[in-house]
Design an enzyme around this catalytic site. Structure first.
Site, PDB file in Angstrom:
ATOM      1  N   HIS A  63       0.839  -1.206   0.000  1.00 47.89           N
ATOM      2  CA  HIS A  63       0.000   0.000   0.000  1.00 47.89           C
ATOM      3  C   HIS A  63       0.869   1.250   0.000  1.00 47.89           C
ATOM      4  O   HIS A  63       1.291   1.745   1.046  1.00 47.89           O
ATOM      5  CB  HIS A  63      -0.937  -0.007   1.216  1.00 47.89           C
ATOM      6  CG  HIS A  63      -2.011   1.045   1.140  1.00 47.89           C
ATOM      7  ND1 HIS A  63      -3.355   0.756   1.242  1.00 47.89           N
ATOM      8  CD2 HIS A  63      -1.936   2.384   0.963  1.00 47.89           C
ATOM      9  CE1 HIS A  63      -4.058   1.869   1.139  1.00 47.89           C
ATOM     10  NE2 HIS A  63      -3.212   2.883   0.977  1.00 47.89           N
ATOM     11  N   GLY A  68      -9.694   7.901  -1.940  1.00 47.23           N
ATOM     12  CA  GLY A  68     -10.374   9.191  -1.762  1.00 47.23           C
ATOM     13  C   GLY A  68     -11.186   9.207  -0.488  1.00 47.23           C
ATOM     14  O   GLY A  68     -11.275   8.210   0.229  1.00 47.23           O
ATOM     15  N   HIS A 128      -9.843   1.122  -0.127  1.00 47.07           N
ATOM     16  CA  HIS A 128      -9.654   1.892   1.105  1.00 47.07           C
ATOM     17  C   HIS A 128     -10.984   1.860   1.861  1.00 47.07           C
ATOM     18  O   HIS A 128     -12.016   2.271   1.315  1.00 47.07           O
ATOM     19  CB  HIS A 128      -9.341   3.355   0.783  1.00 47.07           C
ATOM     20  CG  HIS A 128      -7.943   3.623   0.340  1.00 47.07           C
ATOM     21  ND1 HIS A 128      -7.453   3.203  -0.864  1.00 47.07           N
ATOM     22  CD2 HIS A 128      -6.922   4.286   0.955  1.00 47.07           C
ATOM     23  CE1 HIS A 128      -6.191   3.607  -0.975  1.00 47.07           C
ATOM     24  NE2 HIS A 128      -5.844   4.264   0.109  1.00 47.07           N
ATOM     25  N   GLU A 151     -10.829   3.351   7.333  1.00 45.09           N
ATOM     26  CA  GLU A 151      -9.627   4.126   7.686  1.00 45.09           C
ATOM     27  C   GLU A 151     -10.055   5.218   8.675  1.00 45.09           C
ATOM     28  O   GLU A 151      -9.906   5.046   9.878  1.00 45.09           O
ATOM     29  CB  GLU A 151      -9.005   4.740   6.427  1.00 45.09           C
ATOM     30  CG  GLU A 151      -7.765   5.573   6.704  1.00 45.09           C
ATOM     31  CD  GLU A 151      -7.219   6.278   5.453  1.00 45.09           C
ATOM     32  OE1 GLU A 151      -7.861   6.225   4.386  1.00 45.09           O
ATOM     33  OE2 GLU A 151      -6.152   6.906   5.566  1.00 45.09           O
ATOM     34  N   ASP A 180       2.037   4.108   2.848  1.00 41.60           N
ATOM     35  CA  ASP A 180       0.923   4.882   2.284  1.00 41.60           C
ATOM     36  C   ASP A 180       1.454   6.004   1.390  1.00 41.60           C
ATOM     37  O   ASP A 180       1.330   5.921   0.173  1.00 41.60           O
ATOM     38  CB  ASP A 180       0.029   5.443   3.414  1.00 41.60           C
ATOM     39  CG  ASP A 180      -1.393   5.703   2.957  1.00 41.60           C
ATOM     40  OD1 ASP A 180      -1.716   5.359   1.804  1.00 41.60           O
ATOM     41  OD2 ASP A 180      -2.188   6.237   3.760  1.00 41.60           O
ATOM     42  N   ASP A 181       2.002   7.057   1.976  1.00 41.86           N
ATOM     43  CA  ASP A 181       2.526   8.208   1.225  1.00 41.86           C
ATOM     44  C   ASP A 181       3.886   8.591   1.815  1.00 41.86           C
ATOM     45  O   ASP A 181       3.978   9.521   2.616  1.00 41.86           O
ATOM     46  CB  ASP A 181       1.554   9.393   1.362  1.00 41.86           C
ATOM     47  CG  ASP A 181       0.171   9.060   0.837  1.00 41.86           C
ATOM     48  OD1 ASP A 181       0.035   8.783  -0.366  1.00 41.86           O
ATOM     49  OD2 ASP A 181      -0.772   9.050   1.652  1.00 41.86           O
ATOM     50  N   HIS A 198       1.185   5.005  -2.408  1.00 40.84           N
ATOM     51  CA  HIS A 198       0.671   5.826  -3.523  1.00 40.84           C
ATOM     52  C   HIS A 198       1.839   6.505  -4.236  1.00 40.84           C
ATOM     53  O   HIS A 198       2.658   7.169  -3.588  1.00 40.84           O
ATOM     54  CB  HIS A 198      -0.279   6.899  -2.998  1.00 40.84           C
ATOM     55  CG  HIS A 198      -1.529   6.351  -2.382  1.00 40.84           C
ATOM     56  ND1 HIS A 198      -2.730   6.320  -3.043  1.00 40.84           N
ATOM     57  CD2 HIS A 198      -1.755   5.785  -1.172  1.00 40.84           C
ATOM     58  CE1 HIS A 198      -3.653   5.769  -2.262  1.00 40.84           C
ATOM     59  NE2 HIS A 198      -3.086   5.435  -1.113  1.00 40.84           N
ATOM     60  N   ASP A 238       1.784   9.090  -6.119  1.00 39.42           N
ATOM     61  CA  ASP A 238       1.723  10.548  -5.965  1.00 39.42           C
ATOM     62  C   ASP A 238       2.004  10.985  -4.522  1.00 39.42           C
ATOM     63  O   ASP A 238       2.175  12.174  -4.267  1.00 39.42           O
ATOM     64  CB  ASP A 238       0.384  11.106  -6.458  1.00 39.42           C
ATOM     65  CG  ASP A 238      -0.799  10.282  -6.012  1.00 39.42           C
ATOM     66  OD1 ASP A 238      -0.743   9.045  -6.085  1.00 39.42           O
ATOM     67  OD2 ASP A 238      -1.792  10.867  -5.547  1.00 39.42           O
ATOM     68  N   HIS A 261      -6.104  -0.063   4.989  1.00 37.18           N
ATOM     69  CA  HIS A 261      -6.281   0.403   6.385  1.00 37.18           C
ATOM     70  C   HIS A 261      -7.209  -0.525   7.181  1.00 37.18           C
ATOM     71  O   HIS A 261      -6.737  -1.456   7.811  1.00 37.18           O
ATOM     72  CB  HIS A 261      -6.750   1.867   6.446  1.00 37.18           C
ATOM     73  CG  HIS A 261      -5.869   2.806   5.699  1.00 37.18           C
ATOM     74  ND1 HIS A 261      -4.727   3.321   6.248  1.00 37.18           N
ATOM     75  CD2 HIS A 261      -5.941   3.300   4.436  1.00 37.18           C
ATOM     76  CE1 HIS A 261      -4.140   4.116   5.349  1.00 37.18           C
ATOM     77  NE2 HIS A 261      -4.847   4.104   4.243  1.00 37.18           N
TER      78      HIS A 261
END
Ligand SMILES: [Zn+2]
Length: 357
Positions: free
Chosen positions: A19, A182, A210, A213, A292-293, A21, A23, A234
């Site tokens: 998991h 999102g 997702h 979460e 995640d990010d 992203h 971006d 999540h």
């Protein structure tokens, strides 16, 4: 030096991440370089200045995180070279972290240039082609195995079918699954998202969603029952529903846990020692540990494992999470078995991860 570079000897020399992203994995330096090349006049001129806009290092909530994305996405939208650079950086960062296998995801529609004269569906397809080509090149350059998951956005159900078509078109070409991301809310019965996920199931495209979460456990139930999700992004709030929790355990449904993210978005609020991941580990839930990010949260996998240790997980439970991830990845069966075999060759055998592949 990249945002995620490791400098000390790695206690976990073969990692699996499910998991992350794309971006959310953009280096600040790369953003500055892209802005300069595209002659975008950013008020922030240094990494330190821009970091203040694009990194969430405290518990600031989901909205603050989304603001960070809103700030930097226009810098990269609609630019082939930017996307190639971001993918290349990502591959390098994975290699430096000793990631053996990862599934990286992104929503192609959010990278479309709204001012471009090129037809939107053509732009979206080009974006996926650029990403897969760059990923192939990066995998070769850094001797690493990475695959893509394409995301639908919950608030843009009108784009979901296009995402499904792209998953199908690129399914033998580095794309291994579909996701829904999102802001979290229950989708209505007639939502195209449900039809799309039903169809993904019918044509054999792997599915993750997702859910649970910041939202309630009911969203996890919806993802499982109405969207055929095989994995849940999540899913922390599943512990609030005893029956559903028992089902997640029984059916070995994989939860993609992202520790830093869960604190920063306030998906979980409380002391690290009471984080659900500890209960998941002790109860033998099928879960993985993820970033995640990584650039937005200024983290990397070893930092996530350190948080897991703070929460009370043993080193063995963390290694077990790599085996969970390998078992639940979206690779074809033979490649999945190879991955498990590789982990055994690195971490040996232990009763905790003596699972059949
Ligand atoms: Zn995510």
């Amino acid at each position: 030096m990249s945002d995620t570079e490791e400098t000390t000897e790695d206690p976990f020399p073969a990692k699996v991440e499910l998991h992350v992203h794309l971006d959310g994995a953009v280096r600040t330096q790369t953003l500055l370089d892209i802005a300069k090349r595209r002659e975008i006049d950013l008020p922030e001129k240094t990494i330190e200045e821009l970091d203040k806009k694009v990194k969430i290092t405290k518990e600031e909530g989901l909205d603050k995180m989304l603001d960070a994305f809103d700030y930097f996405l226009p810098i990269i939208r609609g630019d082939k070279e930017a996307l190639e650079q971001i993918v290349s950086d990502f591959c390098e960062d994975c290699a430096k972290q000793n990631i053996y296998y990862a599934e990286v995801r992104f929503a192609p529609h959010i990278l479309v240039d709204p001012n471009s004269e090129t037809e939107r569906c053509r732009q979206v397809r080009d974006i996926v082609r650029i990403a897969t080509d760059a990923l192939k090149e990066g995998c070769k350059k850094y001797s690493i195995k990475l695959r893509l998951i394409l995301c639908c956005m919950r608030n843009q159900p009108e784009n979901a079918y296009e995402v499904l078509l792209l998953c199908d078109e690129f399914r033998n070409d580095y794309v291994v699954g579909i996701d829904i991301a999102g802001a979290e809310f229950l989708t209505d019965a007639e939502s195209p998202l449900k039809t799309v996920f039903q169809e993904a199931h019918d044509i054999g495209i792997h599915r993750t969603a997702h859910a649970g979460e910041v939202g309630a456990s009911e969203n996890v139930r919806e993802a499982l029952d109405e969207m055929h999700a095989e994995r849940i992004g999540h899913g922390y709030h599943v512990i609030e529903d005893e029956k559903l929790y028992a089902r997640v355990k029984e059916d070995k449904i994989h939860l993609e846990i992202c520790p830093s993210s869960s604190f920063r978005t306030k998906a979980f609020q409380g002391d690290v020692k009471s984080h659900p991941m500890k209960k998941f580990a002790d109860d033998g839930i099928n879960f993985s540990l993820n970033t995640d990010d990584p650039c937005v949260f200024a983290t990397n996998l070893n930092k996530e494992y350190a948080i897991a240790e703070e929460a009370g997980l043993s080193k063995e439970q963390i290694i077990k999470s790599f085996f969970n991830a390998a078992q639940s990845c979206f690779l074809p069966d033979d490649e999945r078995k190879e991955l498990v075999k590789h982990l055994h060759s690195v971490y040996g055998n232990d009763s905790l991860w003596a699972v059949s592949s």
